[in-house]
Write a protein that holds these residues in place. Structure first.
Motif, PDB file in Angstrom:
ATOM      1  N   THR A 150       0.853  -1.182   0.000  1.00 33.46           N
ATOM      2  CA  THR A 150       0.000   0.000   0.000  1.00 33.46           C
ATOM      3  C   THR A 150       0.889   1.231   0.000  1.00 33.46           C
ATOM      4  O   THR A 150       1.871   1.293   0.739  1.00 33.46           O
ATOM      5  CB  THR A 150      -0.922   0.031   1.239  1.00 33.46           C
ATOM      6  OG1 THR A 150      -1.741  -1.129   1.223  1.00 33.46           O
ATOM      7  CG2 THR A 150      -1.790   1.271   1.262  1.00 33.46           C
ATOM      8  N   ILE A 151       0.543   2.186  -0.842  1.00 34.66           N
ATOM      9  CA  ILE A 151       1.190   3.497  -0.847  1.00 34.66           C
ATOM     10  C   ILE A 151       0.150   4.498  -0.374  1.00 34.66           C
ATOM     11  O   ILE A 151      -0.980   4.504  -0.873  1.00 34.66           O
ATOM     12  CB  ILE A 151       1.712   3.870  -2.249  1.00 34.66           C
ATOM     13  CG1 ILE A 151       2.855   2.929  -2.651  1.00 34.66           C
ATOM     14  CG2 ILE A 151       2.150   5.325  -2.298  1.00 34.66           C
ATOM     15  CD1 ILE A 151       3.413   3.182  -4.048  1.00 34.66           C
ATOM     16  N   MET A 152       0.517   5.347   0.591  1.00 33.41           N
ATOM     17  CA  MET A 152      -0.410   6.325   1.135  1.00 33.41           C
ATOM     18  C   MET A 152       0.162   7.735   1.026  1.00 33.41           C
ATOM     19  O   MET A 152       1.340   7.959   1.299  1.00 33.41           O
ATOM     20  CB  MET A 152      -0.709   6.038   2.602  1.00 33.41           C
ATOM     21  CG  MET A 152      -1.759   6.987   3.188  1.00 33.41           C
ATOM     22  SD  MET A 152      -1.947   6.828   4.974  1.00 33.41           S
ATOM     23  CE  MET A 152      -0.561   7.808   5.542  1.00 33.41           C
ATOM     24  N   PHE A 153      -0.700   8.655   0.632  1.00 34.27           N
ATOM     25  CA  PHE A 153      -0.399  10.081   0.604  1.00 34.27           C
ATOM     26  C   PHE A 153      -1.408  10.757   1.520  1.00 34.27           C
ATOM     27  O   PHE A 153      -2.560  10.327   1.605  1.00 34.27           O
ATOM     28  CB  PHE A 153      -0.600  10.667  -0.801  1.00 34.27           C
ATOM     29  CG  PHE A 153       0.153   9.948  -1.878  1.00 34.27           C
ATOM     30  CD1 PHE A 153       1.406  10.381  -2.277  1.00 34.27           C
ATOM     31  CD2 PHE A 153      -0.398   8.835  -2.499  1.00 34.27           C
ATOM     32  CE1 PHE A 153       2.088   9.717  -3.277  1.00 34.27           C
ATOM     33  CE2 PHE A 153       0.278   8.171  -3.501  1.00 34.27           C
ATOM     34  CZ  PHE A 153       1.534   8.616  -3.887  1.00 34.27           C
ATOM     35  N   CYS A 154      -0.990  11.832   2.204  1.00 34.22           N
ATOM     36  CA  CYS A 154      -1.960  12.614   2.962  1.00 34.22           C
ATOM     37  C   CYS A 154      -1.595  14.087   2.845  1.00 34.22           C
ATOM     38  O   CYS A 154      -0.422  14.450   2.792  1.00 34.22           O
ATOM     39  CB  CYS A 154      -2.067  12.163   4.409  1.00 34.22           C
ATOM     40  SG  CYS A 154      -0.535  11.991   5.297  1.00 34.22           S
TER      41      CYS A 154
END
Length: 191
Positions: free
Chosen positions: A74-78
């Motif tokens: 999983t790749i997450m950006f916020c």
């Protein structure tokens, strides 16, 4: 509040382009979950279902080990500024070995042939789900700059020192799984 999408859409692409940091999460059965921050300078979206990032030397190589054992990534950006949002890219990942034909092709096509000292592999994510959520709890932060520490460390080590470091620190995960970092690429083993 969460919305799911089959692929990266134009608003997602624009959001990702504004970010300075992303996080990767991986695990394999019986292992610790690994979460790592990374600079978006290393990230490329190849199309609406494929992301890659140029992975540089770190104190461990958990992601590569987990991908060999399990494949989930999983790749997450916020958003740390502007409207709140969290965006996650879910799918199957794999490690692309440094100096393999695929690695060299991706490096030439998507990184201008420039390989920073300490680059050890490219990680590819084949996306099967994109999800956004509110991000209301993400605090506001201001981006100042990239840190020069990794570049300085790699330059001080030199390629020979990096090779020794990889052999010492990056061949197995903290849970004892192999990372495949210095394995011969299969296409080279056949020749």
């Amino acid at each position: 509040m969460a919305k799911q999408f089959a692929r990266i859409e134009d608003p997602h692409r624009k959001f990702i382009a504004r970010q300075h940091i992303f996080f990767t999460a991986s695990a394999a059965e019986g292992t610790r979950v690994n979460v790592s921050p990374r600079s978006t300078e290393a990230l490329r979206l190849l199309d609406d279902l494929t992301a890659i990032y140029l992975d540089r030397t770190g104190s461990g190589n958990e992601t590569a080990a987990h991908l060999l054992a399990d494949g989930r990534l999983t790749i997450m950006f916020c958003a740390f500024d502007g409207p709140p949002v969290i965006l996650r890219l879910y799918g199957q990942g794999r490690m692309i070995r440094r100096n393999s034909p695929e690695y060299l092709s991706l490096l030439a096509e998507h990184y201008g042939g420039e390989e920073p000292l300490g680059a050890r592999q490219i990680i590819r994510l084949d996306i099967d789900l994109v999800q956004t959520s509110c991000g209301y709890a993400v605090p506001l932060y201001d981006y100042r700059a990239e840190r020069p520490n990794l570049d300085r460390w790699a330059e001080a080590k030199g390629q020979e020192g990096l090779d020794a470091y990889w052999r010492e620190k990056n061949l197995t995960s903290m849970d004892g799984l192999p990372t495949g970092l210095l394995d011969e690429p299969e296409d080279q083993m056949a020749s």
